[in-house]
Design a protein around this motif. Structure first.
Motif, PDB file in Angstrom:
ATOM      1  N   PRO C 177      15.009 -83.390  54.335  1.00  0.00           N
ATOM      2  CA  PRO C 177      13.800 -83.873  53.658  1.00  0.00           C
ATOM      3  C   PRO C 177      13.138 -85.065  54.332  1.00  0.00           C
ATOM      4  CG  PRO C 177      15.743 -84.552  52.465  1.00  0.00           C
ATOM      5  CD  PRO C 177      16.226 -83.651  53.553  1.00  0.00           C
ATOM      6  N   THR C 178      13.827 -85.757  55.215  1.00  0.00           N
ATOM      7  CA  THR C 178      13.182 -86.940  55.799  1.00  0.00           C
ATOM      8  C   THR C 178      13.092 -86.881  57.314  1.00  0.00           C
ATOM      9  OG1 THR C 178      15.300 -88.099  55.821  1.00  0.00           O
ATOM     10  CG2 THR C 178      13.876 -88.460  53.926  1.00  0.00           C
ATOM     11  N   THR C 179      13.425 -85.736  57.893  1.00  0.00           N
ATOM     12  CA  THR C 179      13.349 -85.618  59.346  1.00  0.00           C
ATOM     13  C   THR C 179      11.917 -85.854  59.821  1.00  0.00           C
ATOM     14  OG1 THR C 179      15.107 -84.016  59.265  1.00  0.00           O
ATOM     15  CG2 THR C 179      13.851 -84.098  61.295  1.00  0.00           C
ATOM     16  N   GLY C 180      11.778 -86.618  60.849  1.00  0.00           N
ATOM     17  CA  GLY C 180      10.451 -86.869  61.391  1.00  0.00           C
ATOM     18  C   GLY C 180       9.780 -88.100  60.814  1.00  0.00           C
ATOM     19  N   LEU C 181      10.385 -88.694  59.782  1.00  0.00           N
ATOM     20  CA  LEU C 181       9.790 -89.910  59.228  1.00  0.00           C
ATOM     21  C   LEU C 181      10.447 -91.132  59.873  1.00  0.00           C
ATOM     22  CD1 LEU C 181       9.736 -88.943  55.451  1.00  0.00           C
ATOM     23  CD2 LEU C 181       7.876 -88.823  57.092  1.00  0.00           C
ATOM     24  N   ASP C 182       9.776 -92.271  59.742  1.00  0.00           N
ATOM     25  CA  ASP C 182      10.338 -93.485  60.296  1.00  0.00           C
ATOM     26  C   ASP C 182      11.603 -93.886  59.558  1.00  0.00           C
ATOM     27  OD1 ASP C 182       8.738 -94.087  62.397  1.00  0.00           O
ATOM     28  OD2 ASP C 182       7.158 -94.866  61.103  1.00  0.00           O
ATOM     29  N   VAL C 183      12.516 -94.540  60.284  1.00  0.00           N
ATOM     30  CA  VAL C 183      13.818 -94.840  59.698  1.00  0.00           C
ATOM     31  C   VAL C 183      13.721 -95.637  58.400  1.00  0.00           C
ATOM     32  CG1 VAL C 183      15.530 -94.608  61.491  1.00  0.00           C
ATOM     33  CG2 VAL C 183      13.978 -96.529  61.569  1.00  0.00           C
ATOM     34  N   VAL C 184      12.842 -96.627  58.390  1.00  0.00           N
ATOM     35  CA  VAL C 184      12.761 -97.461  57.199  1.00  0.00           C
ATOM     36  C   VAL C 184      12.228 -96.644  56.022  1.00  0.00           C
ATOM     37  CG1 VAL C 184      11.722 -99.517  56.220  1.00  0.00           C
ATOM     38  CG2 VAL C 184      12.500 -99.537  58.575  1.00  0.00           C
ATOM     39  N   VAL C 185      11.229 -95.800  56.290  1.00  0.00           N
ATOM     40  CA  VAL C 185      10.676 -94.944  55.240  1.00  0.00           C
ATOM     41  C   VAL C 185      11.744 -93.959  54.758  1.00  0.00           C
ATOM     42  CG1 VAL C 185       8.895 -93.247  54.698  1.00  0.00           C
ATOM     43  CG2 VAL C 185       8.389 -95.128  56.252  1.00  0.00           C
ATOM     44  N   GLN C 186      12.463 -93.387  55.720  1.00  0.00           N
ATOM     45  CA  GLN C 186      13.555 -92.467  55.380  1.00  0.00           C
ATOM     46  C   GLN C 186      14.513 -93.106  54.409  1.00  0.00           C
ATOM     47  OE1 GLN C 186      16.027 -90.698  58.373  1.00  0.00           O
ATOM     48  NE2 GLN C 186      14.304 -90.099  59.629  1.00  0.00           N
ATOM     49  N   ARG C 187      14.906 -94.287  54.774  1.00  0.00           N
ATOM     50  CA  ARG C 187      15.885 -95.038  53.998  1.00  0.00           C
ATOM     51  C   ARG C 187      15.390 -95.204  52.573  1.00  0.00           C
ATOM     52  NH1 ARG C 187      20.924 -95.624  54.568  1.00  0.00           N
ATOM     53  NH2 ARG C 187      21.510 -96.699  52.669  1.00  0.00           N
ATOM     54  N   ASP C 188      14.149 -95.602  52.479  1.00  0.00           N
ATOM     55  CA  ASP C 188      13.502 -95.851  51.202  1.00  0.00           C
ATOM     56  C   ASP C 188      13.537 -94.610  50.309  1.00  0.00           C
ATOM     57  OD1 ASP C 188      12.449 -98.299  50.642  1.00  0.00           O
ATOM     58  OD2 ASP C 188      10.441 -97.420  50.344  1.00  0.00           O
ATOM     59  N   ILE C 189      13.135 -93.483  50.903  1.00  0.00           N
ATOM     60  CA  ILE C 189      13.059 -92.246  50.134  1.00  0.00           C
ATOM     61  C   ILE C 189      14.457 -91.802  49.707  1.00  0.00           C
ATOM     62  CG2 ILE C 189      12.481 -89.793  50.277  1.00  0.00           C
ATOM     63  CD1 ILE C 189      10.111 -90.511  51.954  1.00  0.00           C
ATOM     64  N   LEU C 190      15.423 -91.903  50.622  1.00  0.00           N
ATOM     65  CA  LEU C 190      16.772 -91.450  50.301  1.00  0.00           C
ATOM     66  C   LEU C 190      17.414 -92.335  49.222  1.00  0.00           C
ATOM     67  CD1 LEU C 190      17.995 -90.439  53.847  1.00  0.00           C
ATOM     68  CD2 LEU C 190      17.302 -88.945  51.959  1.00  0.00           C
ATOM     69  N   ASP C 191      17.172 -93.643  49.299  1.00  0.00           N
ATOM     70  CA  ASP C 191      17.697 -94.538  48.262  1.00  0.00           C
ATOM     71  C   ASP C 191      17.147 -94.145  46.905  1.00  0.00           C
ATOM     72  OD1 ASP C 191      19.192 -95.905  50.038  1.00  0.00           O
ATOM     73  OD2 ASP C 191      17.826 -97.611  50.235  1.00  0.00           O
ATOM     74  N   ARG C 192      15.828 -93.876  46.905  1.00  0.00           N
ATOM     75  CA  ARG C 192      15.129 -93.489  45.688  1.00  0.00           C
ATOM     76  C   ARG C 192      15.756 -92.192  45.131  1.00  0.00           C
ATOM     77  NH1 ARG C 192      12.899 -96.622  42.622  1.00  0.00           N
ATOM     78  NH2 ARG C 192      12.455 -95.271  40.873  1.00  0.00           N
ATOM     79  N   LEU C 193      16.004 -91.266  46.057  1.00  0.00           N
ATOM     80  CA  LEU C 193      16.561 -89.978  45.672  1.00  0.00           C
ATOM     81  C   LEU C 193      17.915 -90.156  44.990  1.00  0.00           C
ATOM     82  CD1 LEU C 193      16.698 -86.823  45.954  1.00  0.00           C
ATOM     83  CD2 LEU C 193      17.908 -87.232  48.088  1.00  0.00           C
ATOM     84  N   ARG C 194      18.741 -90.994  45.570  1.00  0.00           N
ATOM     85  CA  ARG C 194      20.092 -91.206  45.039  1.00  0.00           C
ATOM     86  C   ARG C 194      19.998 -91.811  43.633  1.00  0.00           C
ATOM     87  NH1 ARG C 194      25.410 -89.514  46.472  1.00  0.00           N
ATOM     88  NH2 ARG C 194      25.979 -89.800  44.309  1.00  0.00           N
ATOM     89  N   VAL C 195      19.096 -92.754  43.456  1.00  0.00           N
ATOM     90  CA  VAL C 195      18.927 -93.385  42.140  1.00  0.00           C
ATOM     91  C   VAL C 195      18.466 -92.352  41.116  1.00  0.00           C
ATOM     92  CG1 VAL C 195      17.507 -95.028  40.853  1.00  0.00           C
ATOM     93  CG2 VAL C 195      18.461 -95.665  43.079  1.00  0.00           C
ATOM     94  N   LEU C 196      17.482 -91.546  41.508  1.00  0.00           N
ATOM     95  CA  LEU C 196      16.951 -90.535  40.579  1.00  0.00           C
ATOM     96  C   LEU C 196      18.018 -89.503  40.247  1.00  0.00           C
ATOM     97  CD1 LEU C 196      13.414 -89.973  42.095  1.00  0.00           C
ATOM     98  CD2 LEU C 196      13.965 -91.006  39.889  1.00  0.00           C
TER      99      LEU C 196
END
Lengths: 331, 275, 626
Positions: C177-196
């Motif tokens: 789901p985050t391939t191709g995005l910047d590392v910091v953005v990736q991190r952000d989205i994945l953290d959000r995902l884990r919380v949700l």
């Protein structure tokens, strides 16, 4: 906004180019164009009458002026709608001749073009929707085959079969010898009868391009991630086909519409000639065979401008249909 | 070539085209009479002596049909090659150089696309002082290059940003060499398809112009045959063979091109080019 | 009962004009309610095909050719599309790999929510609910009125995530789901995902090739190789006590750049051709511990450790780690690459950059926008040393590379090559300069002309820059291929690029860059498009070339691990400004700038979500370095 500005700019520029092209074509031949034309007219059987001479002079401008002043005069004449006098239909003006022929072509081309587009797009979308089914192969192979048939030949065959052998429709003309153009039911039904075969000749091959274009585009859009996601979302099949397939696949066809119009107008020259149909195409051919240069020039200009306007309208429509171009076309 | 041959549709197209070429080359051997020999009865129906009947002037329809293949193929080949060359020159220049050059050339390409081609041809043919096959070819070429140019421009724009182009620059290759050795080989299928499209358009346009009576009356072509059939009363005398045959062979020639087009896409795809 | 149960699933591709390929072969696994399962594998291993099969989204020529998929007790293997509809999105939703293209480009974001609700007769207020969902993924409600092309990649992917959660599904499949995005953005989205995920309790199957992320996020990790599952273990176990040699290889290719000793290894060879049938273990040709029997006997996925493993040796040694200890001992030394000490020698710099800036003016209608792509950047490249330029896309990395190579000119500042200014070179002089400054590209598939052979690609710089004749150039090209490890060279010279694997292509690209004997090489993300298991191989090659040939290298990357492995010096670029610069260990170990810290924080820590991994050094890597 930028998109619309650019398209308007292109429209104005092409309009100017078409007008200029029209000015240049008769001057491409070496020497004084008016003299050259006169010489060729004199080679014909009938003598050149003063009216023709005047018409040619008027069309080409005074030959003692230089090219630039001729061009200036010409632009002025175009702006004021003065295209001179036809000398095969003397003393009618060129504009009057065009005005008589225009409605015939407009209706024939307008109706068949829109019908071709609608039929072609629908069949193409249907083939893509039922991809790899029997429906798909019938539509694809059938249209590929029909696409190879020369349509003026189809026109001849239509006359041969339906007009001469079966005698279902008249074999040519815009209306019967007994009636004349008027706002009566009789005239319209007569004109309709006469236009069935020419319209059919255009309609048989007309949709082919749209079918193939639409099918290929839509097969592609339906294979895109957004269409797969729509399927994963559980959207009804038909909804996916319409909003995620056809809605996007139709966009290239919209721009193709105007280009095809140019081709179709070319086709009307052939069809109108075969069916002796009183439209612009036949008029153009008559003008060419009678060496009625003012009429020929004006007809070419009118057709080109017509196509340019259609092209512009298609571009504008495209801008409304595709949100991406409205903003994104900065580069 | 083998890959094209292996595609059954493409193979059928190639065989058909080869047959047309053979007929055109050996027209004098195949045709029973000369195309303009008018020693026979006028407007006869098909018979043993005249398989497709005779024209209103008393010429043999079948012989005209055979010689007509020459005209179509010559026009297709010459006009196809010429307009492909123009399209390549314009498309490659516009696409590779970009900038102002591109803006100007693109404008002409777009103009060429929207100008109604057949009326322009008719007007040009109407002004021309002499009628002849050469003129027809010139008119068709001048009016038919725009579509190919647009496609080639679009293709080169995507190709020129590839890393291997940058690499070639760093390897010290000149611009001309980059275009010829790095870009053009990747456009082969596009060029061939473009040529076929142009040839097809030229063949159709020649038939149309000739049918309208704007061709060279001395040249025998399928278009002039249809023109004479239409004027000579083939419709009313019921000479269906005179009417059907030229259109049918024209359709067959177009079909052979269409079939070959199906196979050509494989040509540019290096995955399919192995062994 | 498991929420999702996959039994013996096989998927076969049967293209019309090519051999059939068994992309997924006899795969069985379960996902329980609320569980977060990772599916790890390299490109071409069949993981995305498996995902699509589970979602029943396979299209021709792919089809399920065996096995069953059971969701919530209902067999959905061959359920009709119409019957599936009620299940789709309500129970099973997904986020696709490329966010760029997974939203309909011609309708607004709001419409894409609206048709989802409508399709499932969900009678909610669209603006209300969709707005709420967007806020959940940290987006503003105004995004609803926008079209996809008006959003950035990260925003689109957030929208896709919000959309996936719209109907509160019980299972979400996330395919890279985050391939191709910047590392910091990736991190952000994945953290959000884990919380949700923790809050809403949906189950996740997370498909990725990114080992660090999978290990950190997932409760349980499955490893896939050549269409089969080869190992299935709880995440914490997988980090420390994985059993399969392939898992060991994959894990070995990952390391935390902040560790004191950083070593990575690679797996030689390439995956098998799945259009052929293979008798033995599919991993055997690449396996360091394979025995004769591996060649003939195909192992089954059997319980071992706290999960399952597919390996004959593990089977025989009844789940103890003797196999891997043996593997570690057997592994060739040259399959491991360790970060060397940064040696900032005082060699004279060959390329000196002083205070360069690049300002772009773009005119759009009447307004002119001024963008400062690079702002006052200075550095020097020294022979035999690697300088890493680290930053996200859009940070100005590529612009700097373009200025160094003379493709663009700096707006201000100067670039000198051996005391000669190079920022205003033209034509002949530029060509001469480029002999000394060569490029290695990111994408090996675009860097070689598909219609030209390897020999052609290598001979051009040799003939143009070194003036070699055709025969000489060919001989030299062969030597170059040997240098980059493509041996015997004769086997590769006349190949076309498509006949080579990604790694082999990248070696050819490197050989081409070396051909004119350059003094400076600029490598622009040379490993980011390669499979994880062969990255270290290319890093090792670059390292050897730089040290042996005394080349000055600028290594452009977004990946701190590879920078740590290769570079002597690291420069961090943020929005055109160099925010940090220093010896590698110092920058990574004691980052001062907040942006550098953010980059470091974005690096996943495997095992962090499960029980803390005490014995980090107890991996086979630790054993290796001990």
């Amino acid at each position: 906004m930028l998109y619309f500005l650019r398209r308007t700019g292109f429209f104005v520029a092409t309009l100017w180019a078409a007008v200029t092209l029209n000015f240049l074509i008769p001057r491409l031949q070496p020497g004084d164009p008016a003299q050259a034309l006169l010489a060729r007219l004199q080679g014909n059987t009938q003598a050149v009458n003063p009216a023709q001479l005047a018409a040619i002079r008027k069309m080409l401008g005074t030959h003692d002026g230089n090219l630039l002043s001729q061009y200036w005069d010409y632009l002025g004449a175009v702006v004021h709608g003065q295209f001179g006098v036809s000398y095969s239909y003397y003393p009618y003006s060129v504009t009057a001749m065009i005005a008589t022929a225009l409605p015939w072509t407009l209706i024939l081309v307008g109706v068949t073009q829109i019908a071709s587009f609608a039929i072609g797009t629908l069949l193409g979308a249907w083939a893509a929707y039922r991809r790899n089914s029997r429906v798909d192969s019938v539509i694809t192979l059938g249209s590929t085959f029909v696409g190879t048939l020369p349509f003026f030949w189809i026109g001849l065959l239509l006359i041969f079969v339906f007009a001469i052998t079966l005698n279902w429709f008249p074999d040519g003309g815009g209306y019967g010898g007994g009636s004349s153009p008027s706002w009566t039911w009789l005239f319209f039904s007569d004109a309709f009868q006469h236009s069935v075969l020419p319209a059919l000749a255009l309609l048989i091959t007309g949709p082919v391009g749209w079918i193939i274009g639409m099918r290929n585009n839509m097969v592609q859009t339906l294979g895109e991630d957004y269409a797969r996601l729509a399927r994963a979302k559980g959207l009804p099949r038909r909804r996916i086909a319409l909003t995620y397939g056809a809605r996007i696949a139709i966009l290239p066809n919209v721009t193709g519409f105007a280009i095809a119009l140019g081709g179709l107008l070319g086709g009307t020259v052939l069809v109108e000639t075969i069916f002796n149909y009183p439209g612009l195409g036949r008029l153009l051919l008559e003008a060419v065979s009678n060496k009625d240069y003012p009429l020929m020039q004006a007809l070419f200009l009118f057709t080109t401008i017509g196509v340019l306007i259609a092209n512009f309208l298609a571009d504008v429509t495209y801008g409304f249909l595709d949100p991406r171009v409205r903003r994104a076309e900065a580069t | 070539m083998t890959i094209l041959w292996r595609n059954s549709k493409c193979r059928a197209g190639m065989i058909m085209l080869a047959a047309f070429i053979l007929i055109a080359v050996f027209a004098a051997v195949i045709a029973p009479y000369g195309p303009r020999v008018s020693d026979f009865g006028a407007s006869e129906g098909p018979s043993g002596a005249h398989w497709l009947g005779t024209t209103a002037r008393g010429e043999d329809v079948f012989s005209q049909l055979v010689y007509g293949a020459r005209t179509s193929l010559i026009v297709g080949l010459v006009a196809g090659v010429l307009s492909t060359l123009i399209a390549m020159a314009v498309g490659l220049t516009a696409g590779y150089l970009r900038g102002v050059v591109d803006e100007v050339l693109s404008f002409f390409i777009n103009l060429g696309l929207v100008v109604p081609v057949l009326p322009l041809m008719v007007v040009l043919a109407g002004y021309a002082p002499v009628k002849g096959l050469g003129l027809i070819i010139v008119v068709i070429t001048v009016t038919g290059w725009a579509y190919g140019a647009r496609i080639k421009r679009a293709q080169i724009i995507t190709l020129r940003t590839r890393d291997y182009i940058t690499a070639a620059k760093f390897a010290g290759d000149s611009t001309a060499r980059i275009i010829a050795f790095e870009i053009v080989p990747n456009m082969i299928s596009l060029i061939v398809v473009g040529f076929m499209g142009a040839a097809l358009g030229a063949i159709g346009a020649e038939a149309g112009l000739a049918f309208l009576g704007l061709g060279d009356p001395q040249t025998v072509s399928w278009g002039t045959m249809l023109n004479q059939a239409s004027l000579g009363g083939a419709l009313t005398t019921g000479q269906w063979a005179w009417l059907v045959a030229p259109g049918l062979v024209l359709a067959l020639l177009i079909t052979s091109f269409t079939l070959m087009n199906f196979g050509i896409d494989a040509l540019s795809n290096p995955h399919l080019r192995e062994d | 009962m498991a929420l999702l149960e996959v039994r013996d699933l096989s998927v076969t591709y049967s293209p019309r004009d090519a051999d059939t390929v068994r992309a997924v072969d006899g795969v069985s696994f379960e996902v329980h309610d609320g569980e977060f399962v990772g599916l790890l594998g390299e490109s071409g291993c069949g993981k995305s095909t498996l995902g699509n099969a589970v979602l029943r989204l396979l299209d021709k020529p792919a089809a399920i050719t065996g096995g069953t998929i059971t969701f919530d007790g209902k067999d959905i293997t061959s359920t009709s599309e119409d019957d599936l509809r009620s299940l789709r999105w309500v129970d099973l939703s997904t986020v696709f790999q490329s966010s760029m293209n997974s939203l309909n480009p011609v309708i607004t974001i709001r419409s894409q929510f609206a048709d989802t609700f409508e399709a499932h007769d969900n009678d909610v207020d669209v603006d209300d609910r969709a707005g709420e969902l967007l806020e959940m993924v940290s987006l503003d409600r105004s995004v609803l009125g926008r079209f996809p092309h008006e959003l950035s990649g990260g925003m689109k992917q957030r929208v896709a995530l919000a959309l996936a959660l719209a109907l509160e599904p019980r299972f979400v499949l996330l395919d890279e789901p985050t391939t191709g995005l910047d590392v910091v953005v990736q991190r952000d989205i994945l953290d959000r995902l884990r919380v949700l995920q923790a809050r809403l309790g949906f189950a996740v199957l997370f498909i990725s090739h990114d080992l660090g992320t999978v290990m950190e996020l997932a409760d349980r990790v499955m490893v896939m190789y050549a269409g089969e599952l080869v190992e299935d273990q709880p995440a914490a176990e997988m980090v420390t006590r994985h059993l399969h040699p392939y898992s060991a290889g994959l894990l070995g290719s990952y390391a935390d750049p902040r560790d004191e000793i950083v070593e990575v290894e690679f797996i030689p060879g390439r995956p098998p051709d799945l259009s052929q049938s293979h008798a033995g273990c599919l991993f055997q040709p690449r396996c360091p511990v394979a025995v004769d029997r591996c060649r003939t006997v195909h192992p089954d996925l059997l319980p071992a450790g706290r999960g399952q493993v597919r390996c004959l040796l593990v089977e025989e040694s009844v789940g103890d780690r003797a196999v891997l200890d043996k593997a570690a001992a057997l592994r060739h030394r040259d399959q491991v690459f360790a970060a060397g000490p940064s040696a900032l020698a005082d060699a004279d710099p060959v390329l000196v950059v002083e205070g360069i800036s690049k300002i772009y003016r773009t005119r759009r209608g009447l307004t002119t926008t001024v963008t400062t792509a690079v702002d006052d950047v200075s550095f020097a490249l020294r022979p035999g040393q690697v300088t890493a330029l680290v930053g996200q896309s859009g940070s100005g990395k590529t612009t700097i590379a373009r200025m160094l190579t003379g493709v663009e000119r700096p707006t201000a500042g100067s670039i000198r090559f051996k005391d000669a200014p190079v920022d205003h070179l033209r034509r002949r002089a530029l060509r001469k300069y480029r002999r000394h400054v060569q490029l290695v590209f990111q994408d090996p598939f675009s860097a070689l002309n598909p219609t030209r052979t390897v020999a052609y690609a290598l001979s051009r710089p040799l003939r143009n820059h070194l003036g070699l004749s055709g025969a000489e150039a060919r001989a030299r090209a062969g030597e170059l291929l040997e240098t980059v490890g493509l041996s015997p060279a004769a086997q590769y010279l006349d190949k076309l690029p498509h006949q080579l694997s990604g790694g082999q292509r990248q070696r050819v690209v490197i050989a081409r860059a070396l051909a004119p004997e350059p003094e400076v090489v600029i490598a622009d993300e040379p490993i980011s498009m390669l499979d994880v298991s062969i990255r270290a191989e290319i890093i090792a090659l670059l390292d050897a070339l730089v040290r042996d040939r005394g080349i000055a290298m600028l290594y452009i990357t977004h990946d701190l691990l590879s920078a740590r492995l290769l570079a002597d010096e690291v420069m961090v670029l943020n929005e055109g400004v160099m925010v940090e610069r220093g010896p590698t260990l110092q920058v990574i170990g004691e980052a001062k700038d907040p942006y550098t810290r953010k980059l470091l924080a974005a690096i996943p820590r495997p095992g962090a979500s499960g029980t803390p991994v005490v014995a980090r050094g107890d991996t086979e890597m630790g054993a290796e370095s001990a």
